[in-house]
Design a protein around this motif. Structure first.
Motif, PDB file in Angstrom:
ATOM      1  N   UNK A  64      53.059  64.920  37.875  1.00  0.00           N
ATOM      2  CA  UNK A  64      51.608  65.054  37.996  1.00  0.00           C
ATOM      3  C   UNK A  64      51.294  66.191  38.960  1.00  0.00           C
ATOM      4  N   UNK A  65      50.262  66.962  38.621  1.00  0.00           N
ATOM      5  CA  UNK A  65      49.767  68.007  39.510  1.00  0.00           C
ATOM      6  C   UNK A  65      48.336  67.679  39.889  1.00  0.00           C
ATOM      7  N   UNK A  66      48.045  67.791  41.183  1.00  0.00           N
ATOM      8  CA  UNK A  66      46.689  67.659  41.697  1.00  0.00           C
ATOM      9  C   UNK A  66      46.321  69.035  42.241  1.00  0.00           C
ATOM     10  N   UNK A  67      45.314  69.644  41.626  1.00  0.00           N
ATOM     11  CA  UNK A  67      44.875  70.977  42.033  1.00  0.00           C
ATOM     12  C   UNK A  67      43.674  70.841  42.958  1.00  0.00           C
ATOM     13  N   UNK A  68      43.734  71.522  44.094  1.00  0.00           N
ATOM     14  CA  UNK A  68      42.629  71.541  45.044  1.00  0.00           C
ATOM     15  C   UNK A  68      42.240  73.010  45.190  1.00  0.00           C
ATOM     16  N   UNK A  69      41.159  73.359  44.507  1.00  0.00           N
ATOM     17  CA  UNK A  69      40.770  74.762  44.373  1.00  0.00           C
ATOM     18  C   UNK A  69      39.687  75.150  45.378  1.00  0.00           C
ATOM     19  N   UNK A  70      39.603  76.431  45.658  1.00  0.00           N
ATOM     20  CA  UNK A  70      38.549  76.947  46.524  1.00  0.00           C
ATOM     21  C   UNK A  70      38.902  76.984  47.998  1.00  0.00           C
ATOM     22  N   UNK A  71      40.143  76.721  48.346  1.00  0.00           N
ATOM     23  CA  UNK A  71      40.563  76.763  49.753  1.00  0.00           C
ATOM     24  C   UNK A  71      40.957  78.201  50.078  1.00  0.00           C
ATOM     25  N   UNK A  72      40.309  78.788  51.056  1.00  0.00           N
ATOM     26  CA  UNK A  72      40.589  80.184  51.419  1.00  0.00           C
ATOM     27  C   UNK A  72      41.982  80.366  52.028  1.00  0.00           C
ATOM     28  N   UNK A  73      42.372  79.470  52.932  1.00  0.00           N
ATOM     29  CA  UNK A  73      43.666  79.570  53.616  1.00  0.00           C
ATOM     30  C   UNK A  73      44.747  78.929  52.747  1.00  0.00           C
ATOM     31  N   UNK A  74      45.586  79.745  52.125  1.00  0.00           N
ATOM     32  CA  UNK A  74      46.590  79.248  51.180  1.00  0.00           C
ATOM     33  C   UNK A  74      47.718  78.462  51.845  1.00  0.00           C
ATOM     34  N   UNK A  75      47.796  78.462  53.161  1.00  0.00           N
ATOM     35  CA  UNK A  75      48.812  77.674  53.868  1.00  0.00           C
ATOM     36  C   UNK A  75      48.262  76.317  54.310  1.00  0.00           C
ATOM     37  N   UNK A  77      46.936  73.502  52.855  1.00  0.00           N
ATOM     38  CA  UNK A  77      47.403  72.244  52.241  1.00  0.00           C
ATOM     39  C   UNK A  77      48.795  71.864  52.727  1.00  0.00           C
ATOM     40  N   UNK A  78      49.717  72.800  52.647  1.00  0.00           N
ATOM     41  CA  UNK A  78      51.095  72.512  53.047  1.00  0.00           C
ATOM     42  C   UNK A  78      51.181  72.167  54.529  1.00  0.00           C
ATOM     43  N   UNK A  79      50.484  72.930  55.373  1.00  0.00           N
ATOM     44  CA  UNK A  79      50.547  72.686  56.817  1.00  0.00           C
ATOM     45  C   UNK A  79      49.873  71.374  57.211  1.00  0.00           C
ATOM     46  N   UNK A  80      48.774  71.033  56.557  1.00  0.00           N
ATOM     47  CA  UNK A  80      47.992  69.868  56.959  1.00  0.00           C
ATOM     48  C   UNK A  80      48.507  68.571  56.345  1.00  0.00           C
ATOM     49  N   UNK A  81      48.924  68.625  55.068  1.00  0.00           N
ATOM     50  CA  UNK A  81      49.267  67.394  54.349  1.00  0.00           C
ATOM     51  C   UNK A  81      50.721  67.330  53.883  1.00  0.00           C
ATOM     52  N   UNK A  82      51.386  68.465  53.790  1.00  0.00           N
ATOM     53  CA  UNK A  82      52.708  68.547  53.178  1.00  0.00           C
ATOM     54  C   UNK A  82      53.730  67.548  53.677  1.00  0.00           C
ATOM     55  N   UNK A  83      53.980  67.502  54.972  1.00  0.00           N
ATOM     56  CA  UNK A  83      55.023  66.632  55.518  1.00  0.00           C
ATOM     57  C   UNK A  83      54.644  65.155  55.471  1.00  0.00           C
ATOM     58  N   UNK A  84      53.348  64.864  55.429  1.00  0.00           N
ATOM     59  CA  UNK A  84      52.881  63.477  55.440  1.00  0.00           C
ATOM     60  C   UNK A  84      52.788  62.872  54.040  1.00  0.00           C
ATOM     61  N   UNK A  86      54.978  62.720  51.487  1.00  0.00           N
ATOM     62  CA  UNK A  86      56.145  62.062  50.891  1.00  0.00           C
ATOM     63  C   UNK A  86      56.856  63.030  49.964  1.00  0.00           C
ATOM     64  N   UNK A  87      57.360  62.525  48.845  1.00  0.00           N
ATOM     65  CA  UNK A  87      58.119  63.350  47.896  1.00  0.00           C
ATOM     66  C   UNK A  87      57.168  64.159  47.028  1.00  0.00           C
ATOM     67  N   UNK A  88      56.676  65.247  47.590  1.00  0.00           N
ATOM     68  CA  UNK A  88      55.741  66.103  46.872  1.00  0.00           C
ATOM     69  C   UNK A  88      56.032  67.556  47.201  1.00  0.00           C
ATOM     70  N   UNK A  89      55.721  68.414  46.261  1.00  0.00           N
ATOM     71  CA  UNK A  89      55.787  69.855  46.463  1.00  0.00           C
ATOM     72  C   UNK A  89      54.354  70.336  46.654  1.00  0.00           C
ATOM     73  N   UNK A  90      54.120  71.115  47.710  1.00  0.00           N
ATOM     74  CA  UNK A  90      52.766  71.560  48.020  1.00  0.00           C
ATOM     75  C   UNK A  90      52.728  73.080  48.087  1.00  0.00           C
ATOM     76  N   UNK A  91      51.812  73.671  47.291  1.00  0.00           N
ATOM     77  CA  UNK A  91      51.603  75.120  47.323  1.00  0.00           C
ATOM     78  C   UNK A  91      50.212  75.385  47.893  1.00  0.00           C
ATOM     79  N   UNK A  92      49.726  76.586  47.736  1.00  0.00           N
ATOM     80  CA  UNK A  92      48.419  76.955  48.270  1.00  0.00           C
ATOM     81  C   UNK A  92      47.267  76.160  47.708  1.00  0.00           C
ATOM     82  N   UNK A  93      47.410  75.653  46.489  1.00  0.00           N
ATOM     83  CA  UNK A  93      46.318  74.904  45.869  1.00  0.00           C
ATOM     84  C   UNK A  93      46.788  73.725  45.017  1.00  0.00           C
TER      85      UNK A  93
END
Length: 124
Positions: A64-75, A77-84, A86-93
């Motif tokens: 499953x992919x969840x797209x979160x669009x319109x975020x100016x800072x491409x880092x 999502x990964x910095x804020x939510x990535x480590x918390x 679980x087993x997910x891959x997080x890119x800029x959006x």
């Protein structure tokens, strides 16, 4: 997907719903079908604009992919939510995972809420 749909509706009550069948103007498949939530205006480099969703859900061969669009800072999502998450891959959006049991649903909901508040015009 039904659980995720309910999660997004709970996180973004009253949001606009979209359905993108993944086909372009020539009726060729260019992406997986996506359920969209919310509203933003995308502004292209040539000055044209397009109404589009802020949050998208799409099932694919790997999960499953969840797209979160319109975020100016491409880092962000990964910095804020990535480590918390679980087993997910997080890119800029995009947040990708195999099943809901692999991730922390509360953190995903927080990311969706954040994305629903982002109503920026985006230049592409």
């Amino acid at each position: 997907m039904q659980e995720l749909h309910q999660l997004v509706l709970q996180a973004l009550p009253g949001c606009r719903l979209w359905f993108d069948n993944g086909k372009n103007s020539e009726n060729k498949t260019v992406s997986n079908p996506t359920i969209g939530y919310g509203f933003q205006i995308i502004k292209y480099a040539d000055g044209k604009t397009r109404d589009f969703f802020q949050i998208g859900l799409s099932a694919n061969k790997t999960g499953i992919s969840v797209y979160i669009l319109g975020i100016e800072d491409k880092a962000y999502l990964a910095q804020t939510y990535g480590k918390k998450l679980g087993k997910a891959s997080v890119t800029g959006y995009c947040i990708r995972f195999k099943t809901l049991k692999d991730i922390n649903v509360d953190i995903l909901e927080a990311a969706v809420r954040f994305g629903g508040k982002t109503r920026n015009e985006k230049i592409s």
